[in-house]
Scaffold this active site. Sequence first.
Site, PDB file in Angstrom:
ATOM      1  N   SER A 183       0.828  -1.196   0.000  1.00 37.39           N
ATOM      2  CA  SER A 183       0.000   0.000   0.000  1.00 37.39           C
ATOM      3  C   SER A 183       0.862   1.244   0.000  1.00 37.39           C
ATOM      4  O   SER A 183       2.065   1.190   0.242  1.00 37.39           O
ATOM      5  CB  SER A 183      -0.911   0.010   1.220  1.00 37.39           C
ATOM      6  OG  SER A 183      -0.175   0.470   2.326  1.00 37.39           O
ATOM      7  N   LYS A 184       0.202   2.365  -0.259  1.00 33.84           N
ATOM      8  CA  LYS A 184       0.918   3.634  -0.379  1.00 33.84           C
ATOM      9  C   LYS A 184       1.575   4.054   0.934  1.00 33.84           C
ATOM     10  O   LYS A 184       2.455   4.903   0.929  1.00 33.84           O
ATOM     11  CB  LYS A 184      -0.055   4.731  -0.820  1.00 33.84           C
ATOM     12  CG  LYS A 184      -0.381   4.638  -2.296  1.00 33.84           C
ATOM     13  CD  LYS A 184      -1.118   5.866  -2.748  1.00 33.84           C
ATOM     14  CE  LYS A 184      -1.577   5.679  -4.182  1.00 33.84           C
ATOM     15  NZ  LYS A 184      -2.799   6.366  -4.494  1.00 33.84           N
ATOM     16  N   ARG A 185       1.137   3.441   2.038  1.00 37.81           N
ATOM     17  CA  ARG A 185       1.709   3.816   3.335  1.00 37.81           C
ATOM     18  C   ARG A 185       3.223   3.667   3.352  1.00 37.81           C
ATOM     19  O   ARG A 185       3.922   4.373   4.044  1.00 37.81           O
ATOM     20  CB  ARG A 185       1.134   2.926   4.444  1.00 37.81           C
ATOM     21  CG  ARG A 185      -0.265   3.295   4.864  1.00 37.81           C
ATOM     22  CD  ARG A 185      -0.699   2.346   5.948  1.00 37.81           C
ATOM     23  NE  ARG A 185      -0.444   0.943   5.572  1.00 37.81           N
ATOM     24  CZ  ARG A 185      -0.265  -0.044   6.424  1.00 37.81           C
ATOM     25  NH1 ARG A 185      -0.301   0.181   7.700  1.00 37.81           N
ATOM     26  NH2 ARG A 185      -0.066  -1.280   5.996  1.00 37.81           N
ATOM     27  N   SER A 186       3.729   2.681   2.600  1.00 35.66           N
ATOM     28  CA  SER A 186       5.171   2.445   2.635  1.00 35.66           C
ATOM     29  C   SER A 186       5.879   3.038   1.418  1.00 35.66           C
ATOM     30  O   SER A 186       7.012   2.690   1.139  1.00 35.66           O
ATOM     31  CB  SER A 186       5.455   0.950   2.688  1.00 35.66           C
ATOM     32  OG  SER A 186       4.859   0.392   3.816  1.00 35.66           O
ATOM     33  N   GLY A 187       5.210   3.876   0.675  1.00 36.24           N
ATOM     34  CA  GLY A 187       5.854   4.486  -0.496  1.00 36.24           C
ATOM     35  C   GLY A 187       5.055   4.233  -1.750  1.00 36.24           C
ATOM     36  O   GLY A 187       3.889   3.854  -1.685  1.00 36.24           O
TER      37      GLY A 187
END
Length: 474
Positions: free
Chosen positions: A255-259
């Site tokens: 997911s976008k949480r990690s980049g």
Amino acid sequence: MSSLPARTRIAPSPTGEYHIGHMRTCLYNYALARQSGGQFIIRIEDTDQKRLVVGAQDRILKVIKNYGLSWDEGPDIGGPYAPYVQTQRLDIYQKYIKKLLDQGLAYYCFCSQERLDHIRDQQKKLKQIPKYDRHCLKLTPQEIKQKIDSGQPYVIRMKMPDNETIRFTDSIRGQISFNTRDLDDQVLIKSNGIPTYHFAAVVDDILMKVTHVLRGEEWISSTPKQILLYKYLDAPLPQFVHLTVILDPRGGKMSKRSGSVAAQAFLDEGYLPEAMLNFLMLLGWNPGTDQELFTLDEFVKEFSIDHLHKKSPVFDRKKLDYFNGLYIRQKSDKELFPYFQKFLPHASDEQIKILIPVLKERLVKFGDLPQTLNFLFNDVDYDSELLLKKGTRPEIAIDMLEKTKTLFTDNFSDLQARLMNLIQANNWNVGEYFMVLRVAICGSAFTPPIVDILPALGFDKTLHKLDIALDKLK
Ligand code: GLU
């Protein structure tokens, strides 16, 4: 090495950016087709008109090209089974749905959304699997004709067998079976006359003679319905290969949480396409040896469905960074030039020529350049305490900076030796001296090799920065 020429495809929906997981699926499909002397097809699945994003199709094709992959048939280049965009193939689906209607394998459904919602709610309350109740299956041909003639909206549904076990062998997961009792009478043609994904994908895979369907595991539950459609249309099954989902290091789906998750975003951050591909190759596949570095051609030779993993891989950015660094260092200074130009738009060609050999050995990705080299183009503010980070007394730091200024009069040649002489002559601590100089020039304690970088900064700016540091200390 697979023996028969494989026809593989990816079938992106132009509903947004091409995800990095899609790029891996694309790479594996590409490899299988290429190694077997077959064809790799791109087909655009744009049947979900509500979710279409303007420009997405072009961007998907472009990013696949940017990663260095090519295709043999597709919307831009055509091919023997053109067109390769589903909304341009609507007449084809009409022909096939008619066949299924004629054989009683599909039927018209005139139920309103209200009614469908109502039965769904009822089923939920009774803890039953939500399914269409086949209300319209009972309609007589006359009733159907009359409803169509009076302009009532309808969908066309697939008639599921009542109690049949559908079995198939997935190349990664082995035998999988579903009972048709648990499957809904899937809508095949929507009320706007456009087919659903299931129907269009199967018709196209049959007509385009696709031999292997490599796709994400989220499509496993669609496969039994699709297998029935192959049966209904009297067509041979392709080999199904459902790839693992790529996991986020924090758990769950990437997911976008990690980049970034969009394939293009990685290139925009300055990862090299060949490093990206190499990283993706190993994200769900292994060669059966310790080899980790593969060119695309080598991968095409080595790839084998048998070595695809069952266990979901974790997207390890450290490993990606490591690969990218290796690939950067494999490039000549000349090859690196355009990347530096792109990521340092304010740098002159002369500056770039100085910077490449200095930075190449430690660079992780090109996107780090603007931050690392910010001091070349801007005055960087910093706390005067930073100059004294190694415990240097202010008056010593002032002395260091003032005497250093006298060295920058005409050229930067032998700078390291001249600085060392200066340090020795004044009995300064070497570590302290370079910290003072580093912070004065870059505004940071962590910088590229400071002596090597000064020629890119030039005399005037070097002196200017030394003066700013002196002001801070006085
Ligand atoms: N259009 C589907 C997608 O967006 C393709 C699924 C398939 O490969 O069958 O992923």
